[in-house]
Design an enzyme around this catalytic site. Structure first.
Site, PDB file in Angstrom:
ATOM      1  N   ASP A  89       0.858  -1.442   0.299  1.00 29.70           N
ATOM      2  CA  ASP A  89      -0.389   0.131   0.407  1.00 29.70           C
ATOM      3  C   ASP A  89       0.453   1.356   0.166  1.00 29.70           C
ATOM      4  O   ASP A  89       1.832   1.381  -0.265  1.00 29.70           O
ATOM      5  CB  ASP A  89      -0.759   0.178   1.103  1.00 29.70           C
ATOM      6  CG  ASP A  89      -0.568  -0.341   2.487  1.00 29.70           C
ATOM      7  OD1 ASP A  89       0.690  -0.004   2.350  1.00 29.70           O
ATOM      8  OD2 ASP A  89      -0.573  -0.330   3.642  1.00 29.70           O
ATOM      9  N   ASP A 110      -7.244 -12.501  -6.780  1.00 26.64           N
ATOM     10  CA  ASP A 110      -8.608 -12.405  -6.840  1.00 26.64           C
ATOM     11  C   ASP A 110      -9.746 -11.536  -7.304  1.00 26.64           C
ATOM     12  O   ASP A 110      -9.680 -10.063  -7.143  1.00 26.64           O
ATOM     13  CB  ASP A 110      -8.783 -12.109  -5.394  1.00 26.64           C
ATOM     14  CG  ASP A 110     -10.097 -12.755  -4.404  1.00 26.64           C
ATOM     15  OD1 ASP A 110     -11.361 -12.820  -5.404  1.00 26.64           O
ATOM     16  OD2 ASP A 110     -10.547 -13.471  -3.565  1.00 26.64           O
TER      17      ASP A 110
END
Length: 206
Positions: A89, A110
């Site tokens: 991040d 995902d």
């Protein structure tokens, strides 16, 4: 060698307020390829075995997957691999220097197919900003997904940016690249009737 010793060898210990020095970690100045989401570890194992003059960093947020990958690695055959338990991040700039990575690999993230979960998808502009921090100028970003909706999501996001150029067109992204190693997820999704799309980008000089 037992698992504990292998973990000490392959897993990078993060030190507070200290940037990682890849040249020091690997004892060479070879190009660095970063795999985000190493999964079962077969891709980084195969790539490192066939590309001895590239250093590979596998990033995973799940300790169980780190252990699974370490079990596949051999210190002699995969000495150019290190693993990192880290979430990518905006804080990545506290650990890894800007422009220190030559290539980033993100295979089968995902897809979070339900619309209410789209905000959980990995590929968002704030995440792409982190990739831009990591990549050198003209560095390569390789993404694959077997989910058509997610592929279109990824393509749309990169079309909205000025700092990347697509390397594959609408036809070539469905063709397995010559340097691709087939993974567990490739085989799994192929058996289910889903073939991957390969979305490769180059970081531009803006």
């Amino acid at each position: 060698m037992n698992l504990e010793d292998k973990l000490k060898y392959f897993v990078i210990e993060k030190k507070e307020n200290e940037m990682m020095d890849f040249q020091k970690i690997f004892q060479n100045n070879h190009p660095v390829h970063l795999e985000i989401g190493s999964g079962k570890g077969e891709l980084i194992q195969m790539q490192s075995f066939f590309h001895h003059f590239i250093n590979f960093i596998g990033i995973e947020i799940k300790s169980k997957r780190i252990i699974t990958t370490v079990k596949k690695l051999d210190i002699q055959k995969n000495k150019n691999v290190r693993l990192l338990n880290l979430f990518v991040d905006e804080k990545i700039n506290q650990w890894i220097s800007a422009g220190s990575v030559d290539e980033i690999i993100i295979f089968h993230p995902d897809p979070w197919p339900k619309r209410k979960h789209f905000d959980r998808r990995l590929i968002q502009h704030r995440f792409i900003d982190c990739l831009s921090w990591l990549l050198k100028e003209n560095g390569i970003l390789k993404i694959s997904t077997d989910h058509p909706g997610y592929a279109e999501w990824i393509i749309r996001h990169f079309k909205e940016r000025q700092d990347y150029v697509a390397l594959f067109d609408d036809v070539s992204r469905f063709i397995f690249p010559e340097d691709h190693f087939t993974t567990y997820f490739d085989d799994l999704k192929a058996r289910e009737g889903y073939l991957p799309q390969f979305l490769y980008y180059k970081k531009k000089v803006v």
